[in-house]
Scaffold this motif. Structure first.
Motif, PDB file in Angstrom:
ATOM      1  N   LEU A 217      -4.904  12.155   4.665  1.00 29.73           N
ATOM      2  CA  LEU A 217      -4.476  10.885   4.079  1.00 29.73           C
ATOM      3  C   LEU A 217      -5.366   9.766   4.600  1.00 29.73           C
ATOM      4  N   GLN A 218      -5.442   8.673   3.854  1.00 22.65           N
ATOM      5  CA  GLN A 218      -6.206   7.500   4.299  1.00 22.65           C
ATOM      6  C   GLN A 218      -5.256   6.324   4.399  1.00 22.65           C
ATOM      7  N   GLN A 219      -5.285   5.616   5.553  1.00 20.75           N
ATOM      8  CA  GLN A 219      -4.383   4.480   5.759  1.00 20.75           C
ATOM      9  C   GLN A 219      -5.133   3.313   6.379  1.00 20.75           C
ATOM     10  N   PRO A 220      -5.346   2.212   5.648  1.00 20.04           N
ATOM     11  CA  PRO A 220      -5.116   2.020   4.226  1.00 20.04           C
ATOM     12  C   PRO A 220      -6.109   2.838   3.391  1.00 20.04           C
ATOM     13  N   GLY A 221      -5.770   3.067   2.106  1.00 22.82           N
ATOM     14  CA  GLY A 221      -6.671   3.777   1.230  1.00 22.82           C
ATOM     15  C   GLY A 221      -7.875   2.926   0.858  1.00 22.82           C
ATOM     16  N   VAL A 222      -8.877   3.552   0.257  1.00 21.40           N
ATOM     17  CA  VAL A 222     -10.072   2.802  -0.122  1.00 21.40           C
ATOM     18  C   VAL A 222      -9.736   1.721  -1.134  1.00 21.40           C
ATOM     19  N   SER A 223      -8.675   1.906  -1.900  1.00 23.59           N
ATOM     20  CA  SER A 223      -8.232   0.885  -2.856  1.00 23.59           C
ATOM     21  C   SER A 223      -7.496  -0.251  -2.168  1.00 23.59           C
ATOM     22  N   GLY A 224      -7.206  -0.066  -0.893  1.00 25.86           N
ATOM     23  CA  GLY A 224      -6.421  -1.050  -0.157  1.00 25.86           C
ATOM     24  C   GLY A 224      -4.959  -0.678  -0.033  1.00 25.86           C
ATOM     25  N   ARG A 225      -4.522   0.280  -0.820  1.00 25.28           N
ATOM     26  CA  ARG A 225      -3.105   0.658  -0.864  1.00 25.28           C
ATOM     27  C   ARG A 225      -2.596   1.126   0.495  1.00 25.28           C
ATOM     28  N   VAL A 226      -1.447   0.615   0.880  1.00 24.46           N
ATOM     29  CA  VAL A 226      -0.748   1.062   2.079  1.00 24.46           C
ATOM     30  C   VAL A 226       0.621   1.579   1.639  1.00 24.46           C
ATOM     31  N   PHE A 227       0.929   2.822   1.966  1.00 23.50           N
ATOM     32  CA  PHE A 227       2.278   3.307   1.677  1.00 23.50           C
ATOM     33  C   PHE A 227       2.784   4.152   2.836  1.00 23.50           C
ATOM     34  N   ASP A 228       4.057   4.321   2.894  1.00 25.43           N
ATOM     35  CA  ASP A 228       4.705   5.073   3.967  1.00 25.43           C
ATOM     36  C   ASP A 228       4.348   6.558   3.831  1.00 25.43           C
ATOM     37  N   LEU A 383      -3.565  -4.554  -8.382  1.00 23.95           N
ATOM     38  CA  LEU A 383      -3.108  -3.187  -8.584  1.00 23.95           C
ATOM     39  C   LEU A 383      -2.131  -2.691  -7.532  1.00 23.95           C
ATOM     40  N   HIS A 384      -2.153  -3.269  -6.335  1.00 20.68           N
ATOM     41  CA  HIS A 384      -1.247  -2.805  -5.276  1.00 20.68           C
ATOM     42  C   HIS A 384      -0.552  -4.000  -4.655  1.00 20.68           C
ATOM     43  N   THR A 385       0.728  -3.838  -4.402  1.00 23.79           N
ATOM     44  CA  THR A 385       1.494  -4.931  -3.797  1.00 23.79           C
ATOM     45  C   THR A 385       1.555  -4.825  -2.277  1.00 23.79           C
ATOM     46  N   SER A 386       1.255  -3.626  -1.745  1.00 22.14           N
ATOM     47  CA  SER A 386       1.298  -3.437  -0.296  1.00 22.14           C
ATOM     48  C   SER A 386      -0.098  -3.036   0.159  1.00 22.14           C
ATOM     49  N   PHE A 387      -0.715  -3.885   0.961  1.00 21.51           N
ATOM     50  CA  PHE A 387      -2.080  -3.641   1.425  1.00 21.51           C
ATOM     51  C   PHE A 387      -2.273  -4.338   2.761  1.00 21.51           C
ATOM     52  N   PHE A 388      -3.377  -4.026   3.423  1.00 22.99           N
ATOM     53  CA  PHE A 388      -3.689  -4.701   4.690  1.00 22.99           C
ATOM     54  C   PHE A 388      -4.750  -5.772   4.471  1.00 22.99           C
ATOM     55  N   ASP A 389      -5.947  -5.363   4.065  1.00 23.81           N
ATOM     56  CA  ASP A 389      -7.037  -6.328   3.953  1.00 23.81           C
ATOM     57  C   ASP A 389      -7.837  -6.194   2.657  1.00 23.81           C
ATOM     58  N   THR A 390      -7.481  -5.246   1.813  1.00 23.40           N
ATOM     59  CA  THR A 390      -8.263  -4.988   0.600  1.00 23.40           C
ATOM     60  C   THR A 390      -7.397  -5.164  -0.638  1.00 23.40           C
ATOM     61  N   ALA A 453       3.610  -8.970   1.133  1.00 26.34           N
ATOM     62  CA  ALA A 453       3.785  -8.604   2.539  1.00 26.34           C
ATOM     63  C   ALA A 453       3.837  -7.076   2.658  1.00 26.34           C
ATOM     64  N   LEU A 454       3.500  -6.581   3.816  1.00 27.69           N
ATOM     65  CA  LEU A 454       3.616  -5.143   4.060  1.00 27.69           C
ATOM     66  C   LEU A 454       5.078  -4.724   3.930  1.00 27.69           C
ATOM     67  N   GLU A 455       5.284  -3.550   3.371  1.00 26.97           N
ATOM     68  CA  GLU A 455       6.643  -3.044   3.250  1.00 26.97           C
ATOM     69  C   GLU A 455       7.233  -2.805   4.637  1.00 26.97           C
ATOM     70  N   THR A 456       8.529  -3.045   4.742  1.00 26.03           N
ATOM     71  CA  THR A 456       9.203  -2.890   6.034  1.00 26.03           C
ATOM     72  C   THR A 456       9.007  -1.490   6.603  1.00 26.03           C
ATOM     73  N   ALA A 457       8.969  -0.488   5.744  1.00 29.30           N
ATOM     74  CA  ALA A 457       8.863   0.904   6.193  1.00 29.30           C
ATOM     75  C   ALA A 457       7.564   1.194   6.915  1.00 29.30           C
ATOM     76  N   VAL A 458       6.534   0.384   6.695  1.00 34.02           N
ATOM     77  CA  VAL A 458       5.234   0.667   7.325  1.00 34.02           C
ATOM     78  C   VAL A 458       4.904  -0.318   8.440  1.00 34.02           C
ATOM     79  N   GLU A 459       5.802  -1.263   8.704  1.00 36.70           N
ATOM     80  CA  GLU A 459       5.513  -2.241   9.752  1.00 36.70           C
ATOM     81  C   GLU A 459       5.628  -1.614  11.139  1.00 36.70           C
ATOM     82  N   ARG A 460       4.669  -1.882  11.976  1.00 37.92           N
ATOM     83  CA  ARG A 460       4.669  -1.326  13.329  1.00 37.92           C
ATOM     84  C   ARG A 460       5.666  -2.071  14.204  1.00 37.92           C
ATOM     85  N   SER A 461       6.422  -1.317  14.991  1.00 38.90           N
ATOM     86  CA  SER A 461       7.361  -1.933  15.932  1.00 38.90           C
ATOM     87  C   SER A 461       7.043  -1.568  17.379  1.00 38.90           C
ATOM     88  N   SER A 462       6.217  -0.541  17.590  1.00 37.81           N
ATOM     89  CA  SER A 462       5.940  -0.080  18.946  1.00 37.81           C
ATOM     90  C   SER A 462       4.841  -0.912  19.608  1.00 37.81           C
TER      91      SER A 462
END
Length: 956
Positions: A217-228, A383-390, A453-462
């Motif tokens: 898997l790629q996180q984030p993907g080349v398209s920028g997509r971030v998913f759980d 194209l994507h609502t959840s992304f980091f920088d792309t 904004a990043l989806e709650t499911a992928v937000e880092r808490s540690s």
């Protein structure tokens, strides 16, 4: 400038400053010791006449330093700097000046060798341990290595690790369609050679049918997509698969790390942690794994041990990491890593700390959200609502026009296709840049609000980076002193000769190094338009042309970013050639027992079966065994891999005969170019029988070793292999030109070093350097032969560019080992020669052409003094256990201890021979306990012959 030109014309040439022993009196003294009247007479005897090249190198006359730098300025001016928002695995970043000047541009760091002698490598080992800790924390996995070559090849290594570790499920490897294109290409190329299936699928829609060995898997993907990823990972594990996540380290300050989502392996690059774009490299990749996979982890691993006084100390742990030692049992052919760039990245994390890294990530993410919200407000489809920088935007039919409009404003965007544009933000992105990007789309900025904004499911808490080292050095003063403290613990080429056989540790001149950090070279994205990279491509083509002339081949590709990768590229070219002729059965690779260890590992990775050829008593290839194995495998013979001069440091006189015999049987000849420093200007592998070779620019052509990388391993080939040379991974269409590295020009960022070296030396200077290297090695051999017999010699009792000193008889008589001698040399202020390679119980010495007679004599005197101490053991003056040899190296703390109870005086311990008391180097730790550092996880490596049946080559 007038002053500089005056100095240049009045001073000696660069050749005179590169070659250490240039005074006529010094040359004559060395020749007298060897028994020759002239240097040419020595060379004529040592180098077989039938391989000598017919004419001098047809290279341009040597330039002065001023002239070479002026030429580099002209080339740099042909490149166009821009705001780089292309992404696709490469991001602009800010290298803090304190790190750039005091690590990247500092000889104390870039001239160091791989830390195989840990007592004199404590500084860089601590910096690499910081890198490992940083990676472990950010990925949420317990074990990380000390760097790999680039992200795409690191993913390929992870795929092979999964296939080794998951033998119960030999199904296909599945790559997410959102992986980087260059990563997909590299994995497919490796898979084709090794015969396993790769499927690319959109894993956001679930796993494909069929048996699956491993998932990437790629996180984030080349398209920028971030998913759980947790659901896909859980599903993969239910089906018996292992999972790798290729993760962006900066994104992991905000996103749930792979380890917490259940991944087994995380890989990626540390490039955006302060390492310049460098037109594609060098960049330090990383790999982290779950417990239980550490024995299969490729690359180097730094561990904590203790020294003879119980003081904590660092060393390279789990020597299974040094895969080339395992030869065809190797699970990877990685040798050189990217230590210098890993150290830069680690110091970036030390400097910024967890809060600083998170702030950089949040700023980049915030700019991306502003872009997305503004483009959506302008009526465009994001194209994507959840992304980091792309941000990926649909612009039907308008992509080219928008990219061109942005370029007019000095900004590079990514044209994905005619209808889609990608925009990647980074540390250097500003509000003004965002406004200019939006203008190219015909949009204006709006507030992002809560949108995108990043989806709650992928937000880092540690938490991460809680170790004090990442929370202490906030001011430049603190970091500067920390860097200095670490460098003071090490012994690099800026302090002393490093006489490592097979490693060619020679001068890396300041003028050669100067251009690599110029923005016109360092800040260029590897996928920038060709219109912006004319200078880079001209420099690369010029260097490839010069290397073609030097080697006698027809074509050179500088893409491989390490010698081992050059080997693999050459072997894949041979494989492709045979297959193009319908000879799929030709898969046998003959390798002499004395060969470099990476040879066998690379052959296995190229899908070949290794057959070992025995070594004769004089160190040459055993001809009877060679011809028997050619005959036995003639229908399946793919190639032979030979190192020339041999790994034994000798010009074998039979090299043409060996090449002819293999060619007659339908095979190809691979000439390992690791020892090219003994050939340049005298003989050309492409003319005396080679079909393909790799070179080591980090050896012969002056790219510094950097404590274990960067390296560059160009591949040179004859015309019939040209169609099978490495292609561009970013655009590869699964043809015969299998790509070997992530970017088209590999570690381009350090190529100005070798370009400058060749230009500064010219053909005549390069030839003189080779001759001087031969003189230095033979002078050492002649001076030490009565004390430590030289194991192998060639014509006239001469060696090539290195010699092997045989300590086995002394060890049998006294118990003093080659390792004891290596550690004792530290007390004299020397890095040891190469220990126990290629023959156990020996030291291999290569003085190079850069060392002056005074330094060479200092080394010789140290070795003779050490022989005197061995004689003291033999005479019973003290036991080997209580000798200065076994207790070496001696720290300052040991020397001033009030309970000194050793059988030799303190002065002999710390100021042996003629050691200069004012300039004495004290190692920070005493001899290190290797077993303690490994927690008893030590590889016991059987002899090469034990592995001839390599059916289990990828077993651990």
């Amino acid at each position: 400038m007038e002053f500089l030109l005056t100095v240049s014309s009045a001073s000696s040439s660069f050749v005179d400053r590169h070659i250490g022993a240039r005074r006529q009196a010094d040359v004559e003294a060395m020749l007298k010791a060897v028994g020759y009247d002239t240097l040419d007479a020595l060379v004529d005897t040592a180098v077989p006449n039938d391989i000598r090249q017919d004419s001098p190198l047809a290279l341009a006359p040597a330039l002065s330093e001023v002239e070479a730098l002026a030429e580099l300025r002209k080339l740099a001016a042909k490149n166009k700097t821009a705001v780089q928002m292309i992404g696709q695995g490469y991001y602009d970043t800010v290298t803090p000046p304190v790190i750039r000047r005091n690590i990247l541009e500092a000889p104390a760091w870039y001239t160091a060798y791989t830390p195989y002698q840990p007592e004199i490598s404590q500084g860089r080992l601590e910096a690499l341990l910081n890198f490992q800790t940083m990676v472990q924390d950010l990925t949420g996995l317990p074990i990380a290595n000390a760097s790999l070559l680039d992200e795409a090849t690191a993913v390929a290594e992870a795929v092979l690790l999964m296939r080794r570790a998951n033998k119960k499920n030999e199904g296909k490897t599945v790559l997410d369609a959102d992986c980087l294109p260059q990563t997909i290409a590299i994995v497919k190329g490796r898979a084709e050679a090794l015969g396993f299936e790769v499927e690319v699928a959109d894993l956001a829609q679930g796993l494909p049918d069929g048996d699956i060995n491993g998932v990437v898997l790629q996180q984030p993907g080349v398209s920028g997509r971030v998913f759980d990823h947790s659901g896909v990972i859980a599903a993969a594990k239910e089906r018996g698969a292992l999972v790798t996540v290729a993760a962006d380290l900066l994104a992991l300050t905000l996103i749930t790390p792979p380890g917490e989502q259940g991944a087994d392996i995380a890989v990626g690059t540390a490039q955006r942690f302060g390492v310049p774009l460098f037109y594609g490299g060098p960049h330090a990749a990383y790999m982290a794994v779950q417990k239980g996979l550490e024995r299969s982890l490729p690359g180097r691993l730094v561990g904590v041990s203790k020294d003879s006084a119980g003081v904590p100390a660092y060393r390279l742990a789990l020597q299974t990491r040094e895969q080339h030692i395992r030869r065809e049992k190797a699970t990877s052919n990685i040798c050189t890593a990217q230590a210098l760039l890993a150290i830069v990245a680690s110091m970036y994390a030390v400097y910024h700390g967890p809060e600083g890294l998170k702030a950089i990530a949040e700023t980049a993410h915030g700019h991306a959200r502003t872009l997305a919200a503004s483009l959506k407000a302008a009526g465009l489809d994001v194209l994507h609502t959840s992304f980091f920088d792309t941000v990926t935007v649909s612009v039907p039919g308008k992509a080219a026009a928008i990219v061109a409009a942005a370029e007019q404003k000095g900004i590079n965007l990514r044209s994905i296709d005619a209808d889609t544009v990608g925009i990647s933000t980074d540390e250097t992105t500003t509000t003004a840049i965002v406004a200019d990007v939006l203008a190219a789309f015909g949009a204006t900025a709006v507030e992002a609000g809560d949108g995108f904004a990043l989806e709650t499911a992928v937000e880092r808490s540690s938490a991460y980076l809680q170790h004090p080292v990442f929370n202490t050095h906030r001011s430049e003063t603190q970091l500067l002193r920390y860097i200095r403290k670490l460098s003071d613990r090490d012994l690099a080429l800026d302090r002393t000769m490093i006489p490592l056989g097979s490693c060619t540790m020679k001068l890396n001149a300041t003028a050669e190094m100067e251009a690599i950090s110029w923005p016109e070279f360092a800040s260029i994205h590897p996928f920038a338009p060709d219109s912006q990279t004319a200078g880079w491509r001209e420099l690369i083509a010029d260097l490839e042309g010069q290397l073609t002339e030097i080697t006698g081949y027809d074509q050179v590709s500088i893409q491989p970013n390490a010698g081992s990768q050059g080997e693999l590229a050459g072997l894949l070219a041979i494989r492709g050639y045979h297959r193009s002729r319908g000879d799929e059965q030709r898969n046998i690779c003959l390798i002499p027992a004395s060969a470099h260890g990476t040879n066998a590992a690379s052959a296995v990775l190229a899908g070949m079966k290794v057959v070992v050829v025995a070594t004769a008593a004089d160190g040459t290839i055993d001809h009877a065994d060679l011809y028997a194995k050619i005959e036995a495998n003639k229908d399946a013979l793919s190639c032979i891999m030979i190192t020339y001069p041999s790994t034994h440091g000798v010009y074998d006189g039979d090299v043409r005969e060996v090449c002819d015999a293999v060619h007659a049987a339908g095979g190809q000849v691979y000439v390992d170019g690791a020892n090219l420093n003994a050939l340049v200007g005298l003989a050309q592998p492409g003319k005396f029988g080679g079909d393909v070779s790799h070179l080591n620019l980090h050896k012969t052509f002056c790219i510094p070793h950097g404590g274990g990388g960067p390296g560059v391993g160009p591949v040179a080939a004859k015309a019939h292999l040209a169609p099978f040379m490495p292609g561009d991974a970013a655009t590869w269409t699964e043809g015969n030109d299998v790509p070997i590295s992530a970017s088209r020009f590999g570690s381009a960022g350090v190529l100005p070093i070798s370009w400058a070296y060749v230009k500064l030396m010219g053909g005549a200077g390069l030839t003189e350097a080779t001759k001087s290297a031969l003189l230095a090695a033979n002078y050492v051999a002649a001076s030490l032969n009565d004390f430590f017999p030289v194991l192998y010699t060639g014509e006239g009792g001469l060696v090539a560019h290195e010699c092997i000193l045989d300590l086995r008889e002394l060890t049998a008589k006294t118990g003093v080992t080659a390792e004891d001698v290596a550690k004792r040399l530290i007390d004299y202020g020397f890095h040891a020669p190469t220990l126990a390679f290629p023959v156990a119980g020996t030291l291999m010495v290569e003085p190079t052409e850069s060392e002056d007679l005074g330094e060479i004599d200092r080394f010789i005197k140290a070795m003779i003094a050490i022989r005197g101490e061995i004689d003291q053991v033999a005479n019973g003056d003290f036991t080997v256990q209580n000798s200065p040899l076994r207790n070496a190296p001696h720290t300052a703390a040991a020397a001033i201890s009030s309970d000194w109870d050793r059988a030799y005086p303190r002065e002999q311990a710390v100021f042996p021979g003629h050691t200069h008391k004012q300039d004495k180097y004290f190692p920070p730790v005493g001899r290190i306990d290797g077993a303690a550092g490994d927690r008893n996880l030590v590889c016991s490596c059987p002899p090469l012959e034990a592995f001839e049946d390599n059916t289990a080559a990828f077993e651990n």
